[in-house]
Design a protein around this motif. Sequence first.
Motif, PDB file in Angstrom:
ATOM      1  N   LYS A  42      23.610  50.353 -16.147  1.00 14.21           N
ATOM      2  CA  LYS A  42      24.467  51.463 -15.713  1.00 14.21           C
ATOM      3  C   LYS A  42      23.624  52.725 -15.485  1.00 14.21           C
ATOM      4  CE  LYS A  42      29.050  53.256 -16.742  1.00 14.21           C
ATOM      5  NZ  LYS A  42      30.075  53.498 -17.769  1.00 14.21           N
ATOM      6  N   LYS A  43      22.652  52.944 -16.414  1.00 15.49           N
ATOM      7  CA  LYS A  43      21.762  54.120 -16.281  1.00 15.49           C
ATOM      8  C   LYS A  43      20.936  54.018 -14.990  1.00 15.49           C
ATOM      9  CE  LYS A  43      21.288  54.704 -21.249  1.00 15.49           C
ATOM     10  NZ  LYS A  43      20.501  54.188 -22.383  1.00 15.49           N
ATOM     11  N   LEU A  44      20.464  52.809 -14.701  1.00 17.18           N
ATOM     12  CA  LEU A  44      19.672  52.599 -13.481  1.00 17.18           C
ATOM     13  C   LEU A  44      20.519  52.871 -12.237  1.00 17.18           C
ATOM     14  CD1 LEU A  44      17.794  49.302 -14.431  1.00 17.18           C
ATOM     15  CD2 LEU A  44      16.713  51.507 -14.085  1.00 17.18           C
ATOM     16  N   ALA A  45      21.761  52.354 -12.243  1.00 19.78           N
ATOM     17  CA  ALA A  45      22.674  52.533 -11.092  1.00 19.78           C
ATOM     18  C   ALA A  45      22.997  54.009 -10.870  1.00 19.78           C
ATOM     19  CB  ALA A  45      23.947  51.730 -11.301  1.00 19.78           C
ATOM     20  N   GLU A  46      23.175  54.750 -11.984  1.00 26.38           N
ATOM     21  CA  GLU A  46      23.494  56.187 -11.879  1.00 26.38           C
ATOM     22  C   GLU A  46      22.330  56.975 -11.261  1.00 26.38           C
ATOM     23  OE1 GLU A  46      24.516  57.242 -15.879  1.00 26.38           O
ATOM     24  OE2 GLU A  46      26.526  56.371 -15.736  1.00 26.38           O
ATOM     25  N   ASN A  47      21.120  56.418 -11.373  1.00 26.91           N
ATOM     26  CA  ASN A  47      19.933  57.089 -10.821  1.00 26.91           C
ATOM     27  C   ASN A  47      19.490  56.506  -9.486  1.00 26.91           C
ATOM     28  OD1 ASN A  47      18.576  59.186 -12.872  1.00 26.91           O
ATOM     29  ND2 ASN A  47      19.651  57.605 -14.031  1.00 26.91           N
ATOM     30  N   GLY A  48      20.411  55.801  -8.821  1.00 23.14           N
ATOM     31  CA  GLY A  48      20.138  55.341  -7.455  1.00 23.14           C
ATOM     32  C   GLY A  48      19.531  53.952  -7.336  1.00 23.14           C
ATOM     33  N   PHE A  49      19.412  53.212  -8.455  1.00 23.41           N
ATOM     34  CA  PHE A  49      18.881  51.843  -8.393  1.00 23.41           C
ATOM     35  C   PHE A  49      20.051  50.860  -8.386  1.00 23.41           C
ATOM     36  CE2 PHE A  49      15.581  54.404 -10.480  1.00 23.41           C
ATOM     37  CZ  PHE A  49      14.492  54.120  -9.674  1.00 23.41           C
ATOM     38  N   HIS A  50      20.399  50.373  -7.209  1.00 16.43           N
ATOM     39  CA  HIS A  50      21.570  49.491  -7.087  1.00 16.43           C
ATOM     40  C   HIS A  50      21.199  48.037  -6.853  1.00 16.43           C
ATOM     41  CE1 HIS A  50      24.237  52.960  -7.046  1.00 16.43           C
ATOM     42  NE2 HIS A  50      23.321  53.542  -6.284  1.00 16.43           N
ATOM     43  N   THR A  51      19.922  47.784  -6.587  1.00 18.13           N
ATOM     44  CA  THR A  51      19.478  46.407  -6.368  1.00 18.13           C
ATOM     45  C   THR A  51      18.242  46.131  -7.220  1.00 18.13           C
ATOM     46  OG1 THR A  51      17.980  46.962  -4.555  1.00 18.13           O
ATOM     47  CG2 THR A  51      20.262  46.445  -3.952  1.00 18.13           C
ATOM     48  N   VAL A  52      17.990  44.843  -7.470  1.00 13.70           N
ATOM     49  CA  VAL A  52      16.814  44.438  -8.252  1.00 13.70           C
ATOM     50  C   VAL A  52      15.543  44.832  -7.495  1.00 13.70           C
ATOM     51  CG1 VAL A  52      15.609  42.470  -9.299  1.00 13.70           C
ATOM     52  CG2 VAL A  52      18.108  42.548  -9.325  1.00 13.70           C
ATOM     53  N   GLU A  53      15.592  44.726  -6.143  1.00  9.87           N
ATOM     54  CA  GLU A  53      14.435  45.101  -5.316  1.00  9.87           C
ATOM     55  C   GLU A  53      14.047  46.562  -5.523  1.00  9.87           C
ATOM     56  OE1 GLU A  53      16.118  41.579  -3.104  1.00  9.87           O
ATOM     57  OE2 GLU A  53      16.920  43.230  -4.256  1.00  9.87           O
ATOM     58  N   SER A  54      15.043  47.450  -5.570  1.00  7.65           N
ATOM     59  CA  SER A  54      14.748  48.880  -5.725  1.00  7.65           C
ATOM     60  C   SER A  54      14.011  49.150  -7.039  1.00  7.65           C
ATOM     61  CB  SER A  54      16.026  49.716  -5.635  1.00  7.65           C
ATOM     62  OG  SER A  54      16.906  49.406  -6.696  1.00  7.65           O
ATOM     63  N   VAL A  55      14.353  48.373  -8.087  1.00 11.06           N
ATOM     64  CA  VAL A  55      13.670  48.519  -9.385  1.00 11.06           C
ATOM     65  C   VAL A  55      12.249  47.966  -9.293  1.00 11.06           C
ATOM     66  CG1 VAL A  55      13.696  47.800 -11.810  1.00 11.06           C
ATOM     67  CG2 VAL A  55      15.830  48.439 -10.696  1.00 11.06           C
ATOM     68  N   ALA A  56      12.123  46.775  -8.700  1.00  7.29           N
ATOM     69  CA  ALA A  56      10.813  46.115  -8.596  1.00  7.29           C
ATOM     70  C   ALA A  56       9.821  46.930  -7.771  1.00  7.29           C
ATOM     71  CB  ALA A  56      10.986  44.723  -7.994  1.00  7.29           C
ATOM     72  N   PHE A  57      10.319  47.674  -6.763  1.00  9.53           N
ATOM     73  CA  PHE A  57       9.438  48.453  -5.880  1.00  9.53           C
ATOM     74  C   PHE A  57       9.096  49.834  -6.436  1.00  9.53           C
ATOM     75  CE2 PHE A  57      11.531  46.170  -1.984  1.00  9.53           C
ATOM     76  CZ  PHE A  57      10.845  45.006  -2.309  1.00  9.53           C
ATOM     77  N   THR A  58       9.621  50.166  -7.640  1.00 11.38           N
ATOM     78  CA  THR A  58       9.448  51.517  -8.189  1.00 11.38           C
ATOM     79  C   THR A  58       8.339  51.559  -9.240  1.00 11.38           C
ATOM     80  OG1 THR A  58      11.798  51.963  -7.816  1.00 11.38           O
ATOM     81  CG2 THR A  58      10.688  53.395  -9.376  1.00 11.38           C
ATOM     82  N   PRO A  59       7.480  52.573  -9.225  1.00 13.90           N
ATOM     83  CA  PRO A  59       6.448  52.679 -10.273  1.00 13.90           C
ATOM     84  C   PRO A  59       7.087  52.924 -11.647  1.00 13.90           C
ATOM     85  CG  PRO A  59       6.067  54.262  -8.486  1.00 13.90           C
ATOM     86  CD  PRO A  59       7.410  53.671  -8.266  1.00 13.90           C
ATOM     87  N   LYS A  60       6.399  52.469 -12.689  1.00 16.40           N
ATOM     88  CA  LYS A  60       6.938  52.579 -14.053  1.00 16.40           C
ATOM     89  C   LYS A  60       7.221  54.036 -14.431  1.00 16.40           C
ATOM     90  CE  LYS A  60       4.635  51.839 -18.064  1.00 16.40           C
ATOM     91  NZ  LYS A  60       3.912  51.088 -19.112  1.00 16.40           N
TER      92      LYS A  60
END
Length: 343
Positions: A42-60
């Motif tokens: 939910k925290k990820l979605a609130e910050n604009g991460f709606h797909t697994v790809e968007s998380v995987a493509f983001t730096p730590k």
Amino acid sequence: MSAQAQALRDEEDVEQEVEEDTTGPINIVKLEEFGISMADIKKLAENGFHTVESVAFTPKKNLITIKGISEAKADKILAEASKLVPMGFTTATEFHHRRSDLITITTGSKELDKLLGGGIETGAITELFGEFRTGKTQICHTLAVTCQLPVQMGGGEGKCLYVDTEGTFRPERLLAVAERYGMNGEEVLDNVAYARAYNSDHQTQLLTQAAALMAEQRFALLIVDSAMSMYRTDYAGRGELSARQMHLARFLRILLRLADEFGIAVVVTNQVVAQVDGQAALFNPDPKKPIGGNIMAHASTTRLYLRKGRGETRICKVYDSPCLPESEAVFAINADGIGDPKE
């Protein structure tokens, strides 16, 4: 059946399931099956991460800035996301096969489509730059309709997102183009999500909203008309040049991520500036260059330079492309959108 054989079969089933689901972007909720808590999702979605790809493509470091996501949690999220998203090496043969299935969106002009190798490429950023009255916004209006056409008609069978920074969006133009293709005008307008950007920060925020919309529905095209106009006024002088370019680089990086993540075509328009630097201007018959500097130049996959022709005709030149030859095409701005010039 032995326990080992059963375990292998279960593993194969999971792999097959993941393969079946990866035809499009994978919803962020999928991470729950891999041990990530719903609260963190939910925290990820609130910050604009709606797909697994968007998380995987983001730096730590970007994930750690989210409130409630520790370094250990970020490591676990990225580890699980990378299992679902193929991010390793592949053969050139496989990549060539993927590119052969690439969808292109027609511009409405056969000559222009021929120049672009079929139309506007999906999964990439295409930049249109030129002076005022060269047809940049008219091409955008035509594409907003043609992206909704079936693939066999040169469309992308998806909706359109239109970010307008100059206040030049006109729905009546879309209706004229829709009539030309025999489409229902009301449906065409319903399939275009429009937003007016009021400053450079707002322009970037709109991309977060765009990602949320794309995760729910099928979009084929994202238009930003124009990408640089807000930066020209929000940042003034050489003192703010570095800050401007960094902000612009972040904006363009998000655009590229959306193109990779959702396989959409991204079209940005750009303005020009007159080159008045001494000798260069003397020997150059057309002393105009696109603004945004090298950052804009490197972010765009294909750059197209538009200039005026006779009457309603305009000339499009391939300024920079990884695969298209540097040549020109003549197109016309008609009452029903972009088309070929009448003889």
